[in-house]
Design a protein around this motif. Structure first.
Motif, PDB file in Angstrom:
ATOM      1  N   UNK A  75      -7.046 -12.619 -24.611  1.00 57.92           N
ATOM      2  CA  UNK A  75      -8.243 -12.698 -25.632  1.00 57.92           C
ATOM      3  C   UNK A  75      -9.638 -12.394 -24.608  1.00 57.92           C
ATOM      4  N   UNK A  76     -10.787 -11.837 -25.183  1.00 58.92           N
ATOM      5  CA  UNK A  76     -12.148 -11.655 -24.508  1.00 58.92           C
ATOM      6  C   UNK A  76     -12.476 -13.295 -23.636  1.00 58.92           C
ATOM      7  N   UNK A  77     -12.493 -13.053 -22.277  1.00 61.74           N
ATOM      8  CA  UNK A  77     -13.019 -14.796 -21.972  1.00 61.74           C
ATOM      9  C   UNK A  77     -14.165 -14.303 -20.993  1.00 61.74           C
ATOM     10  N   UNK A  78     -14.573 -12.866 -20.974  1.00 61.07           N
ATOM     11  CA  UNK A  78     -15.920 -13.292 -19.786  1.00 61.07           C
ATOM     12  C   UNK A  78     -17.037 -12.610 -21.228  1.00 61.07           C
ATOM     13  N   UNK A  79     -17.951 -12.323 -20.335  1.00 63.81           N
ATOM     14  CA  UNK A  79     -18.781 -11.961 -21.869  1.00 63.81           C
ATOM     15  C   UNK A  79     -20.008 -11.209 -20.921  1.00 63.81           C
ATOM     16  N   UNK A  80     -20.433 -10.221 -20.585  1.00 65.74           N
ATOM     17  CA  UNK A  80     -21.171 -10.276 -20.094  1.00 65.74           C
ATOM     18  C   UNK A  80     -22.326  -9.642 -20.901  1.00 65.74           C
ATOM     19  N   UNK A  81     -23.762  -9.979 -20.166  1.00 67.81           N
ATOM     20  CA  UNK A  81     -24.715  -9.552 -20.817  1.00 67.81           C
ATOM     21  C   UNK A  81     -25.505  -7.875 -20.686  1.00 67.81           C
ATOM     22  N   UNK A  82     -26.391  -7.514 -21.474  1.00 61.15           N
ATOM     23  CA  UNK A  82     -27.073  -6.952 -20.686  1.00 61.15           C
ATOM     24  C   UNK A  82     -28.787  -6.226 -21.527  1.00 61.15           C
ATOM     25  N   UNK A  83     -29.554  -5.904 -21.596  1.00 66.66           N
ATOM     26  CA  UNK A  83     -30.677  -5.507 -22.008  1.00 66.66           C
ATOM     27  C   UNK A  83     -30.690  -4.295 -22.337  1.00 66.66           C
ATOM     28  N   UNK A  84     -29.856  -3.448 -21.238  1.00 63.78           N
ATOM     29  CA  UNK A  84     -30.066  -2.316 -22.146  1.00 63.78           C
ATOM     30  C   UNK A  84     -28.485  -1.747 -22.136  1.00 63.78           C
ATOM     31  N   UNK A  85     -27.829  -1.668 -23.592  1.00 61.71           N
ATOM     32  CA  UNK A  85     -26.403  -1.546 -24.455  1.00 61.71           C
ATOM     33  C   UNK A  85     -26.043  -0.075 -23.795  1.00 61.71           C
ATOM     34  N   UNK A  86     -26.623   0.163 -24.099  1.00 61.80           N
ATOM     35  CA  UNK A  86     -26.875   1.922 -24.498  1.00 61.80           C
ATOM     36  C   UNK A  86     -26.564   2.540 -22.600  1.00 61.80           C
ATOM     37  N   UNK A  87     -27.491   2.353 -21.690  1.00 61.42           N
ATOM     38  CA  UNK A  87     -27.484   2.612 -20.093  1.00 61.42           C
ATOM     39  C   UNK A  87     -26.038   2.335 -19.440  1.00 61.42           C
ATOM     40  N   UNK A  88     -25.681   0.536 -19.756  1.00 62.07           N
ATOM     41  CA  UNK A  88     -24.858  -0.007 -19.091  1.00 62.07           C
ATOM     42  C   UNK A  88     -23.556   0.963 -19.860  1.00 62.07           C
ATOM     43  N   UNK A  89     -23.336   0.907 -21.122  1.00 60.31           N
ATOM     44  CA  UNK A  89     -22.182   1.456 -21.648  1.00 60.31           C
ATOM     45  C   UNK A  89     -21.353   3.345 -20.797  1.00 60.31           C
ATOM     46  N   UNK A  90     -22.612   3.539 -20.906  1.00 56.61           N
ATOM     47  CA  UNK A  90     -22.684   5.204 -20.849  1.00 56.61           C
ATOM     48  C   UNK A  90     -22.372   5.229 -19.355  1.00 56.61           C
ATOM     49  N   UNK A  91     -22.974   4.432 -17.893  1.00 61.25           N
ATOM     50  CA  UNK A  91     -22.779   3.923 -16.620  1.00 61.25           C
ATOM     51  C   UNK A  91     -21.474   3.571 -16.679  1.00 61.25           C
TER      52      UNK A  91
END
Length: 134
Positions: A75-91
């Protein structure tokens, strides 16, 4: 007032784990202290995080080694919150992070599931601030 200080992730090797969390996820290395000839106290955290960090604990026996990557039973057990999803996803994608799905919009925010180098599942999530949690 209380807060959650550390969450432990059991890893195969300290240095490979540091390389992934610092290199691929862009976490900062907060502490790396040698406790004895085999054990270290290694803490990483998302850049700018003020409270919770991740303690990277090297598996020390067969039982712990069997749990590497399976700490939450798939299962998903950890949650990484971001203020800029697109930037972090691409990086993160450019740095070799494996996403198990395309980004999706949910009622609570934009999210995609990824795996760390051991197979532990995480959500990368940019929450919508106008959603009321109940």
């Amino acid at each position: 007032m209380s807060h959650l200080g550390l969450v432990t992730i059991v890893v195969r090797d300290y240095d490979e784990a540091i390389s992934f969390y610092v290199g691929a996820l862009d976490f900062e290395l907060r502490e790396d202290t040698r406790l004895d000839e085999r054990k270290r106290w290694v803490v990483v955290a998302p850049r700018g995080a003020r409270e919770t960090g991740v303690l990277l604990a090297r598996a020390a026996n067969a039982r712990q080694k069997a749990r590497v990557g399976e700490q939450t039973g798939g299962r998903v057990g950890l949650f990484l919150y971001t203020e800029d999803f697109d930037y972090d996803y691409t990086r993160m994608t450019a740095r070799g992070v494996t996403f198990l799905e395309a980004p999706r919009e949910e009622r609570y925010g934009k999210v995609a599931v990824f795996e760390d180098l051991y197979g532990n599942r995480w959500d990368l999530i940019q929450p919508y601030h106008d959603v009321v949690r109940s």
